[in-house]
Design a protein around this motif. Sequence first.
Motif, short mmCIF file in Angstrom:
data_model
loop_
_atom_site.label_atom_id
_atom_site.label_comp_id
_atom_site.label_asym_id
_atom_site.label_seq_id
_atom_site.Cartn_x
_atom_site.Cartn_y
_atom_site.Cartn_z
N ILE A 117 13.24 19.98 34.00
CA ILE A 117 14.20 20.45 35.00
C ILE A 117 13.49 21.29 36.06
O ILE A 117 13.69 21.09 37.26
CB ILE A 117 15.35 21.24 34.34
CG1 ILE A 117 16.22 20.28 33.54
CG2 ILE A 117 16.17 21.98 35.39
CD1 ILE A 117 17.26 20.98 32.68
N ARG A 118 12.66 22.23 35.64
CA ARG A 118 11.94 23.08 36.60
C ARG A 118 11.11 22.24 37.56
O ARG A 118 11.15 22.42 38.78
CB ARG A 118 11.06 24.09 35.88
CG ARG A 118 11.81 25.24 35.26
CD ARG A 118 10.87 26.32 34.72
NE ARG A 118 10.05 25.85 33.62
CZ ARG A 118 10.39 25.94 32.34
NH1 ARG A 118 11.54 26.49 31.99
NH2 ARG A 118 9.59 25.49 31.40
N THR A 119 10.35 21.31 37.02
CA THR A 119 9.48 20.47 37.85
C THR A 119 10.28 19.57 38.77
O THR A 119 9.96 19.43 39.96
CB THR A 119 8.54 19.63 36.95
OG1 THR A 119 7.80 20.52 36.11
CG2 THR A 119 7.59 18.80 37.77
N SER A 120 11.33 18.96 38.26
CA SER A 120 12.16 18.06 39.08
C SER A 120 12.86 18.81 40.20
O SER A 120 12.93 18.33 41.33
CB SER A 120 13.19 17.36 38.20
OG SER A 120 12.55 16.58 37.22
N VAL A 121 13.39 19.99 39.90
CA VAL A 121 14.06 20.80 40.92
C VAL A 121 13.06 21.21 41.99
O VAL A 121 13.33 21.13 43.19
CB VAL A 121 14.74 22.03 40.29
CG1 VAL A 121 15.16 23.04 41.35
CG2 VAL A 121 15.94 21.60 39.46
N LEU A 122 11.87 21.62 41.57
CA LEU A 122 10.84 22.00 42.53
C LEU A 122 10.48 20.82 43.44
O LEU A 122 10.34 20.98 44.65
CB LEU A 122 9.60 22.51 41.81
CG LEU A 122 8.49 23.03 42.72
CD1 LEU A 122 8.94 24.30 43.44
CD2 LEU A 122 7.22 23.29 41.94
N ARG A 123 10.35 19.64 42.87
CA ARG A 123 10.02 18.45 43.68
C ARG A 123 11.13 18.14 44.68
O ARG A 123 10.85 17.81 45.84
CB ARG A 123 9.76 17.25 42.77
CG ARG A 123 8.43 17.33 42.08
CD ARG A 123 8.15 16.12 41.22
NE ARG A 123 6.79 16.22 40.70
CZ ARG A 123 6.39 15.74 39.55
NH1 ARG A 123 7.24 15.09 38.77
NH2 ARG A 123 5.15 15.89 39.14
N ALA A 124 12.38 18.24 44.25
CA ALA A 124 13.50 17.97 45.17
C ALA A 124 13.54 19.02 46.29
O ALA A 124 13.74 18.68 47.46
CB ALA A 124 14.82 17.97 44.39
N ALA A 125 13.34 20.28 45.94
CA ALA A 125 13.35 21.34 46.95
C ALA A 125 12.17 21.18 47.91
O ALA A 125 12.32 21.38 49.13
CB ALA A 125 13.30 22.70 46.27
N ALA A 126 11.02 20.79 47.39
CA ALA A 126 9.85 20.59 48.24
C ALA A 126 10.07 19.47 49.24
O ALA A 126 9.67 19.57 50.40
CB ALA A 126 8.62 20.30 47.38
#
Length: 133
Positions: A117-126
């Motif tokens: 979740i942390r990695t996926s959210v960071l990728r979407a925000a990026a």
Amino acid sequence: MNYDEKKELIANAAKAVGFTGFRSKHGHWIITSPNGDRCEVCQDWQPFDSQTGAKNVEPSWADAIEYVWRPLHDDAEIFKMIVTLRLDIEFSNQAAKDVSVGRLFSAPEADDVFDAIRTSVLRAAAETGRAMP
């Protein structure tokens, strides 16, 4: 995800959630958080190496933002990104760590569902930050 990719993702995600900053004339960065708090970072940067005299690389936005914001280590920051950017999270029934955020952002290399979740959210925000001027 390698170190440079992580730095780029964090820098772009920071832009998406409202961090701003500029480099002072002395080479350090002044960062303003989304809630208006300001801080100076990279103050110990020296333009030249004290032993060799070679010119040092100036700290980048990605270097500076890492001093004040570490979303991959802070679930509260991830939650703020989800809310601020109105991200949708979808879990797959096939594996505990299969999660996608937004369009196609997933983290199959994650250690567990929380890391995914942390990695996926960071990728979407990026991706959102990358599209911003």
